[in-house]
Design an enzyme around this catalytic site. Structure first.
Site, short mmCIF file in Angstrom:
data_model
loop_
_atom_site.label_atom_id
_atom_site.label_comp_id
_atom_site.label_asym_id
_atom_site.label_seq_id
_atom_site.Cartn_x
_atom_site.Cartn_y
_atom_site.Cartn_z
N CYS A 70 3.39 4.62 6.02
CA CYS A 70 2.86 3.34 5.58
C CYS A 70 1.57 3.20 4.99
O CYS A 70 1.43 2.25 4.16
CB CYS A 70 3.01 2.45 7.11
N HIS A 108 0.68 0.51 12.14
CA HIS A 108 1.35 0.27 10.85
C HIS A 108 0.37 -0.74 10.06
O HIS A 108 -0.45 -1.32 10.59
CB HIS A 108 2.39 -0.55 11.09
N ASP A 124 5.89 -5.37 2.09
CA ASP A 124 5.88 -4.13 3.09
C ASP A 124 6.69 -2.86 2.31
O ASP A 124 7.97 -3.15 2.56
CB ASP A 124 6.10 -4.30 4.42
#
Length: 272
Positions: A70, A108, A124
């Site tokens: 991420c 994250h 995302d």
């Protein structure tokens, strides 16, 4: 990100240079990124340092045609969007784990993106199996997506979220992660990246994963020596790869990645 780097990144995604930072372009780039750039944690098991700086991320994702997790994927995607004229805010999140427990701070990284025509969106491209398209940030009802049914809701007051304005992201009714709304910088996530790449408690240090969205809407995942191809309808084809050659061929053919050797869980710590 200079013009040459921007153009190379867009070529990596198979995208043209857009005229305006619109919602339609954001949706296209989001899906193209999920298809072209795999979510993978191979660096941890290859003894490669994870550096959260734009130049190093460009070298890895664009130059070497690799993926990342991420912090790398959303960090670099955010830089691309900003270079294209989008208003981008980096947000920290904590991922829900077993029994609904929240993970570490800076667990994250996700993106709040403002377009010239469509308000604010949650982008995302670094959460593995997630929405294929950006989610409407201010919408509190269900949002249908090829990746499932999503909701962005106010965090539960009893767990301390609502008083800070935190938001929970749900997929098919299950909480995925809790977003903080305070703007962050990429360097803020260095500690989270270090923890995930070194701690025995991190699932990234315990397993190998390389995964991307398939052209037909399904998913292709190589976990260790197990190749799983899932169709958009949910049908799964699982293949156990017997040799190193087969594993390296799968990385090359399914993900466009040329690796010098097969990554093995824990091998990276010995290489360091």
């Amino acid at each position: 990100m200079d013009t040459a780097e921007l153009d190379a990144y867009l070529r990596r995604l198979g995208a043209e240079h857009p005229a305006w930072p619109t919602l339609d372009v954001l949706r296209e780039l989001h899906l193209r990124h999920l298809r072209a750039v795999p979510f993978e944690n191979l660096s941890i098991h290859l003894g490669e340092e994870i550096v959260l700086e734009e130049k190093q991320l460009l070298d890895k994702v664009v130059g070497e045609r690799r993926g990342g997790f991420c912090f790398e994927l959303n960090g670099l995607f955010g830089a691309l969007l900003a270079a294209l004229g989008y208003d981008v805010t980096l947000l920290a999140a904590r991922v829900y784990g077993e029994e609904g427990r929240l993970g570490i701070p800076y667990d994250h990284l996700a993106l709040r993106v403002r377009t010239v025509d469509g308000g604010d969106w949650l982008a995302d491209v670094g959460f593995g199996a997630n929405s294929h398209y950006p989610l409407e940030f201010e919408e509190r009802g269900e949002q249908e997506d090829p990746g499932g049914t999503f909701r962005v809701v106010e965090a539960d007051r009893e767990s301390g979220g609502r008083e800070f304005g935190d938001l929970d992201v749900l997929r098919d009714g299950k909480p995925q992660y809790r977003l903080e709304l305070r703007p962050r910088a990429l360097g803020d996530f260095v500690a989270g990246a270090w923890w995930h790449s070194t701690s025995p408690a991190s699932h990234f240090t315990q397993s190998l994963v390389c995964s991307r969205v398939a052209e037909g809407g399904g998913r292709i995942t190589l976990s260790g020596r197990t190749l799983t191809v899932t169709s958009a309808a949910g049908d799964r084809e699982v293949t156990e790869l017997a040799t190193d050659g087969e594993v390296l061929a799968a990385y090359r053919e399914q993900f466009g990645m040329e690796l010098g050797r097969v990554p093995e869980v824990g091998e990276g710590r010995r290489v360091r």
